[in-house]
Design a protein around this motif. Structure first.
Motif: not given
Length: 184
Positions: A158, A161, A163-165, A167-168
């Motif tokens: 990520y 990214d 946001d995805r980092y 979220e994870a």
């Protein structure tokens, strides 16, 4: 001619400001202290309840993004818009705003990261789960190392990214924040 940050798409910003992790740096604490002093000088004393160093740079011996996170808690009676205006006058850029929360940054330039980079989380007093998570990781180094391992695994996946980092990592953060509230 280079675009201004305000003109860039989210994807362009993520390319310019990728996720980078580095070994823990002792200087992060002094960067926090310097910025906390500056904040105390410019903000109305009756509004500020607490300024805290949060995030992975506040956790001993784990890899982190070299971005110092600061939690600024203000009194319930404070005018958040007034604080926002003062922060903007002092070099902070408002990144997001929702409900009773605002996020700011400092150290993002059209050429990339400055030497010192900060994220400031503006909240009303008591909205401070990050303190529980930070304290739990510092109290339990084995859990901090698990968090570090997860972050290192997610880093390249990520890198562009955020946001995805984030979220994870959310489930891990929520789990240990709740444990901290029970045990600390």
């Amino acid at each position: 001619m280079a675009k201004k940050l305000s003109e860039m798409t989210l994807e362009e910003l993520w390319q310019l400001f990728p996720i980078v992790l580095t070994k823990h740096q002792e200087c992060w604490e002094s960067w926090y202290q310097e910025e906390a002093v500056l904040l105390q000088k410019v903000l109305p004393h009756d509004m500020v309840k607490r300024i805290s160093h949060i995030g992975s740079t506040a956790v001993a011996n784990i890899w982190a993004k070299p971005i110092v996170d600061i939690l600024l808690e203000i009194s319930q009676e404070s005018d958040m818009q007034k604080i926002k205006d003062i922060l903007k006058e002092n070099g902070w850029i408002c990144m997001s705003q929702s409900g009773d929360r605002m996020s700011f940054n400092k150290g993002y330039t059209e050429q990339g990261f400055a030497e010192k980079v900060y994220h400031l989380h503006l909240r009303y007093e008591g909205d401070n789960d990050e303190l529980y998570f930070r304290d739990y990781l510092n109290e339990y180094p084995d859990v901090a190392k698990k968090y570090e391992k997860m972050k290192l695994e997610l880093w390249k996946q990520y890198e562009h990214d955020r946001d995805r980092y984030t979220e994870a990592k959310a489930e891990f953060v929520a789990k240990y924040t709740e444990k901290a509230k029970q045990y600390l």
